[in-house]
Design a protein around this motif. Sequence first.
Motif, PDB file in Angstrom:
ATOM      1  N   VAL A 159       0.854  -1.182   0.000  1.00 52.09           N
ATOM      2  CA  VAL A 159       0.000   0.000   0.000  1.00 52.09           C
ATOM      3  C   VAL A 159       0.894   1.237   0.000  1.00 52.09           C
ATOM      4  CG1 VAL A 159      -1.806   1.278   1.184  1.00 52.09           C
ATOM      5  CG2 VAL A 159      -1.786  -1.240   1.259  1.00 52.09           C
ATOM      6  N   TYR A 203      -9.551   1.062   2.827  1.00 55.71           N
ATOM      7  CA  TYR A 203     -10.030   1.840   3.970  1.00 55.71           C
ATOM      8  C   TYR A 203      -9.189   3.101   4.137  1.00 55.71           C
ATOM      9  CZ  TYR A 203     -11.197  -3.076   5.077  1.00 55.71           C
ATOM     10  OH  TYR A 203     -11.621  -4.385   5.017  1.00 55.71           O
ATOM     11  N   TYR A 209      -8.285   5.609   7.356  1.00 54.95           N
ATOM     12  CA  TYR A 209      -8.363   5.868   8.789  1.00 54.95           C
ATOM     13  C   TYR A 209      -7.660   7.192   9.092  1.00 54.95           C
ATOM     14  CZ  TYR A 209      -9.584   0.979   9.910  1.00 54.95           C
ATOM     15  OH  TYR A 209     -10.199  -0.237  10.022  1.00 54.95           O
ATOM     16  N   GLN A 242      -5.717   8.915  12.523  1.00 53.56           N
ATOM     17  CA  GLN A 242      -5.164   8.570  13.837  1.00 53.56           C
ATOM     18  C   GLN A 242      -4.835   9.846  14.582  1.00 53.56           C
ATOM     19  OE1 GLN A 242      -1.166   6.891  13.870  1.00 53.56           O
ATOM     20  NE2 GLN A 242      -1.722   5.429  15.466  1.00 53.56           N
ATOM     21  N   MET A 296      -6.494   8.858  20.631  1.00 51.06           N
ATOM     22  CA  MET A 296      -7.854   8.565  20.159  1.00 51.06           C
ATOM     23  C   MET A 296      -7.916   7.302  19.322  1.00 51.06           C
ATOM     24  SD  MET A 296      -9.609  10.918  21.501  1.00 51.06           S
ATOM     25  CE  MET A 296     -11.160  10.815  20.634  1.00 51.06           C
ATOM     26  N   GLY A 297      -6.811   6.662  19.099  1.00 48.57           N
ATOM     27  CA  GLY A 297      -6.829   5.434  18.316  1.00 48.57           C
ATOM     28  C   GLY A 297      -7.112   5.696  16.855  1.00 48.57           C
ATOM     29  N   LEU A 298      -7.601   4.689  16.202  1.00 50.34           N
ATOM     30  CA  LEU A 298      -7.887   4.762  14.765  1.00 50.34           C
ATOM     31  C   LEU A 298      -9.382   4.935  14.540  1.00 50.34           C
ATOM     32  CD1 LEU A 298      -5.578   1.867  13.732  1.00 50.34           C
ATOM     33  CD2 LEU A 298      -5.361   4.163  12.842  1.00 50.34           C
ATOM     34  N   LEU A 326     -12.290   5.123  11.474  1.00 47.36           N
ATOM     35  CA  LEU A 326     -12.529   4.847  10.068  1.00 47.36           C
ATOM     36  C   LEU A 326     -13.272   6.015   9.425  1.00 47.36           C
ATOM     37  CD1 LEU A 326     -12.317   2.686   7.813  1.00 47.36           C
ATOM     38  CD2 LEU A 326     -14.582   1.908   8.535  1.00 47.36           C
ATOM     39  N   PHE A 367      -4.147   7.169   7.430  1.00 45.71           N
ATOM     40  CA  PHE A 367      -3.646   5.881   6.957  1.00 45.71           C
ATOM     41  C   PHE A 367      -4.634   5.257   5.991  1.00 45.71           C
ATOM     42  CE2 PHE A 367       0.082   5.211   9.450  1.00 45.71           C
ATOM     43  CZ  PHE A 367      -0.138   5.884  10.645  1.00 45.71           C
ATOM     44  N   LYS A 393      -6.540  -9.722   7.668  1.00 42.17           N
ATOM     45  CA  LYS A 393      -5.355  -8.939   7.979  1.00 42.17           C
ATOM     46  C   LYS A 393      -5.386  -7.667   7.143  1.00 42.17           C
ATOM     47  CE  LYS A 393      -0.343  -9.143   7.353  1.00 42.17           C
ATOM     48  NZ  LYS A 393       0.787 -10.015   6.952  1.00 42.17           N
ATOM     49  N   LEU A 394      -5.168  -6.541   7.789  1.00 38.01           N
ATOM     50  CA  LEU A 394      -5.088  -5.269   7.085  1.00 38.01           C
ATOM     51  C   LEU A 394      -3.635  -4.959   6.745  1.00 38.01           C
ATOM     52  CD1 LEU A 394      -7.512  -2.922   9.059  1.00 38.01           C
ATOM     53  CD2 LEU A 394      -7.923  -4.100   6.917  1.00 38.01           C
ATOM     54  N   PHE A 430      -1.316  -1.778   5.759  1.00 35.62           N
ATOM     55  CA  PHE A 430      -1.381  -0.328   5.897  1.00 35.62           C
ATOM     56  C   PHE A 430      -0.333   0.362   5.041  1.00 35.62           C
ATOM     57  CE2 PHE A 430      -4.370   0.732   9.253  1.00 35.62           C
ATOM     58  CZ  PHE A 430      -4.588  -0.498   9.845  1.00 35.62           C
ATOM     59  N   GLY A 431      -0.695   1.566   4.616  1.00 36.96           N
ATOM     60  CA  GLY A 431       0.283   2.463   4.043  1.00 36.96           C
ATOM     61  C   GLY A 431       1.103   3.121   5.142  1.00 36.96           C
ATOM     62  N   SER A 432       2.072   3.915   4.748  1.00 32.13           N
ATOM     63  CA  SER A 432       3.003   4.508   5.712  1.00 32.13           C
ATOM     64  C   SER A 432       2.460   5.779   6.353  1.00 32.13           C
ATOM     65  CB  SER A 432       4.346   4.800   5.048  1.00 32.13           C
ATOM     66  OG  SER A 432       4.152   5.636   3.915  1.00 32.13           O
ATOM     67  N   PHE A 435      -7.061  -9.435  17.178  1.00 31.83           N
ATOM     68  CA  PHE A 435      -5.780  -9.120  16.561  1.00 31.83           C
ATOM     69  C   PHE A 435      -4.965  -8.205  17.477  1.00 31.83           C
ATOM     70  CE2 PHE A 435      -6.754 -10.334  12.140  1.00 31.83           C
ATOM     71  CZ  PHE A 435      -8.124 -10.374  12.172  1.00 31.83           C
ATOM     72  N   TYR A 493      -2.089  -5.353  16.526  1.00 30.68           N
ATOM     73  CA  TYR A 493      -1.296  -4.637  15.533  1.00 30.68           C
ATOM     74  C   TYR A 493      -0.241  -3.818  16.263  1.00 30.68           C
ATOM     75  CZ  TYR A 493      -4.355  -5.657  11.570  1.00 30.68           C
ATOM     76  OH  TYR A 493      -5.044  -6.287  10.568  1.00 30.68           O
ATOM     77  N   ARG A 506       4.930   1.771   9.367  1.00 28.53           N
ATOM     78  CA  ARG A 506       3.493   1.625   9.218  1.00 28.53           C
ATOM     79  C   ARG A 506       2.950   0.580  10.189  1.00 28.53           C
ATOM     80  NH1 ARG A 506       3.165   0.287   3.121  1.00 28.53           N
ATOM     81  NH2 ARG A 506       4.979   1.694   3.128  1.00 28.53           N
ATOM     82  N   LEU A 507       1.677   0.698  10.456  1.00 27.55           N
ATOM     83  CA  LEU A 507       0.979  -0.303  11.256  1.00 27.55           C
ATOM     84  C   LEU A 507       1.092  -1.661  10.582  1.00 27.55           C
ATOM     85  CD1 LEU A 507      -2.250   1.566  12.248  1.00 27.55           C
ATOM     86  CD2 LEU A 507      -1.087  -0.010  13.767  1.00 27.55           C
ATOM     87  N   ARG A 545      -2.548 -12.780  15.526  1.00 19.92           N
ATOM     88  CA  ARG A 545      -3.994 -12.911  15.573  1.00 19.92           C
ATOM     89  C   ARG A 545      -4.342 -14.171  16.338  1.00 19.92           C
ATOM     90  NH1 ARG A 545      -5.691 -13.418   9.367  1.00 19.92           N
ATOM     91  NH2 ARG A 545      -7.686 -13.940  10.301  1.00 19.92           N
ATOM     92  N   TYR A 550      -1.904  -1.901  19.269  1.00 25.16           N
ATOM     93  CA  TYR A 550      -3.353  -1.804  19.177  1.00 25.16           C
ATOM     94  C   TYR A 550      -3.976  -3.186  19.201  1.00 25.16           C
ATOM     95  CZ  TYR A 550      -2.835   3.054  17.626  1.00 25.16           C
ATOM     96  OH  TYR A 550      -2.535   4.394  17.541  1.00 25.16           O
ATOM     97  N   GLY A 558      -8.955  -0.745  19.778  1.00 29.13           N
ATOM     98  CA  GLY A 558      -8.667  -0.111  21.051  1.00 29.13           C
ATOM     99  C   GLY A 558      -7.932   1.197  20.812  1.00 29.13           C
ATOM    100  N   LEU A 559      -7.745   1.964  21.885  1.00 29.02           N
ATOM    101  CA  LEU A 559      -7.091   3.261  21.739  1.00 29.02           C
ATOM    102  C   LEU A 559      -5.574   3.151  21.676  1.00 29.02           C
ATOM    103  CD1 LEU A 559      -9.243   5.550  24.046  1.00 29.02           C
ATOM    104  CD2 LEU A 559      -9.435   5.153  21.594  1.00 29.02           C
TER     105      LEU A 559
END
Lengths: 114, 113
Positions: A4, A33, A35, A37, A41-43, A45, A90, A102-103, A105-107, B34, B36, B43-44, B49, B86, B104-105
């Motif tokens: 990604v 997706y 997101y 961040q 506050m977390g992620l 969507l 992201f 499994k996701l 992610f981009g950087s 999961f 992460y 990146r994440l 899992r 996460y 989660g946060l």
Amino acid sequence: NAGVTQTPKFRILKIGQSMTLQCTQDMNHNYMYWYRQDPGMGLKLIYYSVGAGITDKGEVPNGYNVSRSTTEDFPLRLELAAPSQTSVYFCASSYSLGGNEKLFFGSGTQLSVL
Amino acid sequence: AQRVTQPEKLLSVFKGAPVELKCNYSYSGSPELFWYVQYSRQRLQLLLRHISRESIKGFTADLNKGETSFHLKKPFAQEEDSAMYYCALPPFLNAGNNRKLIWGLGTSLAVNP
């Protein structure tokens, strides 16, 4: 296989400006997706897509728009930038539906709106 | 409502000490969970899992349905484990929240020398 790819990595906008965050994936994933961040506050969507031509809102879609004309690309558009949109963005993709996937992610794109 | 709780925003340990990052969930079905991880300037990425029951980088996580927990553990922390972690939960498919993980946060782990 790049996975990604997001561009740009950093951007500073003035209030009211617009911009597009680019996202492309080369894994032939149907699901993509966006997101944001925020610290502590977390992620959250923003939007997601289940395939070319199909998009849907996530938790925090206001102030954003997306399109999905191809499987590979999923750009995120900010029309009138506001300070509340200062965040790290992201893009992610996945192969399967249903959440048990499994996701990838981009950087990330660090955006500041001043 | 489905929910993931990571009660600690920051966890600081010394190198070589055991570490446990807590994750509790609220879920009406049989969950797949999961972990992460996001290392600095990276990146994440998926760490592990529940369904695969594997150990990655010395980390393990056991699903405890009685306590509704999926804590991440490592017996001897290393400095390179410093990162943001996460916990995430796929939605129950019939809950109207298809196609997105519940996050989660996050817990920031700092492993000190």
